[in-house]
Design an enzyme around this catalytic site. Structure first.
Site, PDB file in Angstrom:
ATOM      1  N   PHE A 178      18.649  15.633 -39.495  1.00 47.88           N
ATOM      2  CA  PHE A 178      18.206  17.000 -39.229  1.00 47.88           C
ATOM      3  C   PHE A 178      17.634  17.047 -37.810  1.00 47.88           C
ATOM      4  O   PHE A 178      16.859  16.171 -37.414  1.00 47.88           O
ATOM      5  CB  PHE A 178      17.172  17.475 -40.253  1.00 47.88           C
ATOM      6  N   ARG A 232      27.713  26.344 -46.956  1.00 47.41           N
ATOM      7  CA  ARG A 232      26.757  25.516 -47.697  1.00 47.41           C
ATOM      8  C   ARG A 232      26.167  26.334 -48.841  1.00 47.41           C
ATOM      9  O   ARG A 232      25.760  27.482 -48.647  1.00 47.41           O
ATOM     10  CB  ARG A 232      25.664  25.040 -46.736  1.00 47.41           C
ATOM     11  N   TYR A 280       9.000  25.251 -47.871  1.00 49.60           N
ATOM     12  CA  TYR A 280       9.650  26.558 -48.039  1.00 49.60           C
ATOM     13  C   TYR A 280      11.031  26.515 -48.683  1.00 49.60           C
ATOM     14  O   TYR A 280      11.650  27.549 -48.851  1.00 49.60           O
ATOM     15  CB  TYR A 280       9.714  27.322 -46.714  1.00 49.60           C
ATOM     16  N   LYS A 281      11.512  25.323 -49.015  1.00 50.84           N
ATOM     17  CA  LYS A 281      12.832  25.230 -49.652  1.00 50.84           C
ATOM     18  C   LYS A 281      12.641  25.204 -51.172  1.00 50.84           C
ATOM     19  O   LYS A 281      12.291  26.225 -51.771  1.00 50.84           O
ATOM     20  CB  LYS A 281      13.560  24.004 -49.123  1.00 50.84           C
ATOM     21  N   ASP A 333      12.143  11.758 -44.896  1.00 52.68           N
ATOM     22  CA  ASP A 333      12.016  13.213 -44.846  1.00 52.68           C
ATOM     23  C   ASP A 333      12.605  13.763 -46.148  1.00 52.68           C
ATOM     24  O   ASP A 333      13.800  13.595 -46.416  1.00 52.68           O
ATOM     25  CB  ASP A 333      12.760  13.768 -43.626  1.00 52.68           C
TER      26      ASP A 333
END
Lengths: 407, 407
Positions: free
Chosen positions: A124, A366, A219-220, A194
């Protein structure tokens, strides 16, 4: 599978009732909880109460009376069971990026002459960028990237810390956390995971794997809201010896003595820097409550089944669409990606029809599967709509190419 | 002054109507806006809308459709007029502590062989601690503290950056920003101001003073809520040459290209690190709206008059109470402190009677004057109650000594 069969799976799903905990908009099939989780129904009231009563009426007194000062540790302890940590090994603070910086610099500081951060290309971006920023600031630090298949063998005596994302943000490819951690330790390196794309969606057992350090975002799959505070994990055995470079007052052993000299707080407290973001912490705490009383292993199994259903239905309807994720469900996280040359306008067309996934350039569609608020019929219907869009050819390449990325 | 005379001042006050913009609790005289600002009335609705509509309904689409992605620059531009900056010189990000770290490391990086951070002992703790954390991490960096009276003469060829808080958090003593900045520049140093205790309460003119760098918090006079995001300022002339050490993805020139290599964004964008905290940004933006249409110079003059009234009334009622702030109103910010051996229980007694100030050890009673929501009668009455408490001797030393600090 027929739509009726998907409905029957929903009827038998012990987690179907959890959807009522979320405010999924009418007419939306939301396959993007891996980017921004849906609003839990209780969050509005919790945030409103924090604003109007705790802040508005309690004012400065709420630092003690409403437990604001304890929120980073309290909310961290609620994340701990989702990542295989002890409650006192997790604290909520800052952003994933800032927490990566703290832990990487601390790991380098604890590793003597070792000056290499080892990671993979295509990790990422913020993970790579933060590591590069450290290499540009601290003498002798080098960021080494090695393809994931060769990571284990690339850990040598110069590697201070191995930094990897457990579930890849594009492909959902999932590392064997225990095996990679063991390889890092065998070569004397620390292991930093992560968990942004895995915590809350797939089993994560940091202590079972012997991991040293971890970060993740709120927030996911944790449903903490846009830009929610992030968290970090430091294994208990390292807590006394690792030092944060961001020595803000909230990490001080006794901040309200207002002394001139920094003294690191005990346990996870030293990883706090500035004043904690109380409104955002309230939203994150409300988001985590959606997991209350949930059998996590069974929940993750449902998530995997949702993804398998989607892959199978898309495969039968769109045989030309290439799966860009591992075909083995056990080797991937809770999202899947498909490659399509016109991925961007195809995704825009899907969103216009109420199927919200996202696009990752240059060519990935995605889709994320959040078992808390998605059912089997939802997923079946999303696959059907994707099939219809692709069969129709009804996307306007020129119009969408001009617009820039869907974030 | 009599209470009626104070009432007459309120009747003639052009800013008296602004109090209606705030939800000051019934029965509270709030003299602690220098620690946590009062809730603006519009904030509840704005935050609720951000949660329920922007997040709940818009979901991931709101990054574009609701302007989330632009919020750090947009809200920064609204802070700019309060600090004498151009709109494109301010961005909202992270905490004051984290922003101090970014700017100090960047300043050291831009100053060649100069390795000293010069500051004063007794500066706000997080400023000192963050500087000490940098000295512990970067080779050769030294934090030098010099009493404020001798700061200007102590700036030598080894000083990379002078870091000072414009208004002192304890005494409210205010630096002459232009004079100190000039002294720093004359010796080749950069000047970094912490505006946490001044912005929104006293005139601040960064560009007028030629300042290089600044930080400040959002939760005091800016009324952004507990732990609100902070801001940072980089003078336009330095923006292209200074590099943040916290190179997160939101500071990238093109974050949604998801490339492997960091490239700093233009202007203030590079000072962003992680995903911006949208709920907290909404609250801060609502807080700043309380300044809309307000004549700032006249507002600050009212604040000074409130503090002068308080000092005069306390002086006549409590002649033994020692003012720990400058006696010259022009030499201090918008709060005043008095020393009292039993300061902690005295403040607790005041709070029990509805007068909220705060205590700063070992002996300071601290009172802030926020002209947006305080009137002259409020201040007169607070002084009267302080006089009554002190005359009565009615504070319970033993009980409060056992409790720890009022934060």
């Amino acid at each position: 599978m027929t739509r009726d069969e998907a409905r029957a799976l929903d009827a038998a799903d012990p987690f179907a009732a959890l959807k009522a905990r979320f405010a999924v908009p009418e007419g939306v099939l939301y396959l993007d909880g891996n980017s921004l989780g849906v609003l839990p129904r209780d969050t509005s009231a919790r945030v409103a109460d924090t604003v109007a009563r705790e802040w508005g009426e309690g004012l400065i007194r709420s630092w003690n009376d409403a437990g604001w000062i304890d929120a980073p540790m309290r909310v961290g302890a609620k994340i701990a069971p989702l990542i295989g940590a002890q409650p006192h090994e997790v604290v909520v603070a800052d952003s994933t990026s800032v927490n990566l910086h703290k832990l990487l610099v601390a790991a380098l500081g604890a590793q003597g002459g070792r000056r290499v951060i080892l990671t993979e290309p295509g990790n990422f971006p913020t993970d790579l960028y933060i590591a590069q920023g450290i290499a540009a600031t601290l003498p002798g630090v080098e960021v080494r990237t090695v393809a994931r298949e060769r990571i284990a063998e690339a850990i040598d005596e110069r590697v201070a810390v191995v930094m990897l994302t457990h579930v890849h943000y594009r492909t959902a490819a999932m590392f064997d956390m225990a095996a990679v951690t063991q390889a890092a330790h065998a070569a004397g390196a620390l292991m930093l995971w992560d968990l942004s794309h895995s915590a809350g969606a797939v089993p994560v057992d940091l202590n079972g794997a012997g991991a040293d350090l971890a970060v993740g975002c709120g927030y996911k799959y944790l449903n903490g809201g846009p830009g929610a505070p992030a968290y970090l994990f430091v294994a208990e055995r390292h807590q006394a010896r690792l030092a944060s470079p961001l020595t803000g007052w909230m990490g001080h052993a006794t901040p309200f003595d207002f002394g001139d000299d920094y003294a690191a707080g005990a346990g996870m407290k030293r990883w706090l820097a500035g004043t904690p973001p109380i409104l955002a912490l309230a939203a994150l705490e409300a988001g985590l409550a959606a997991f209350d009383g949930v059998d996590l292993a069974a929940l993750y199994a449902k998530g995997r089944a949702l993804a398998e259903l989607f892959v199978a239905e898309v495969g039968s309807r769109c045989p030309d669409l290439a799966l860009a994720s591992p075909t083995d469900p056990a080797a991937r996280g809770s999202h899947v990606s498909f490659a399509h040359a016109d991925g961007y306008p195809v995704m825009a067309s899907l969103i216009a029809r109420g199927v919200i996934g996202d696009f990752r350039g240059p060519d990935l569609l995605r889709f994320g599967f959040t078992p808390l608020y998605l059912g089997f019929e939802d997923v079946w219907r999303a696959a059907e709509i994707l099939g219809e869009v692709l069969a129709s050819g009804a996307w306007d390449v020129a119009r969408y190419r001009a617009r820039g990325a869907v974030t």
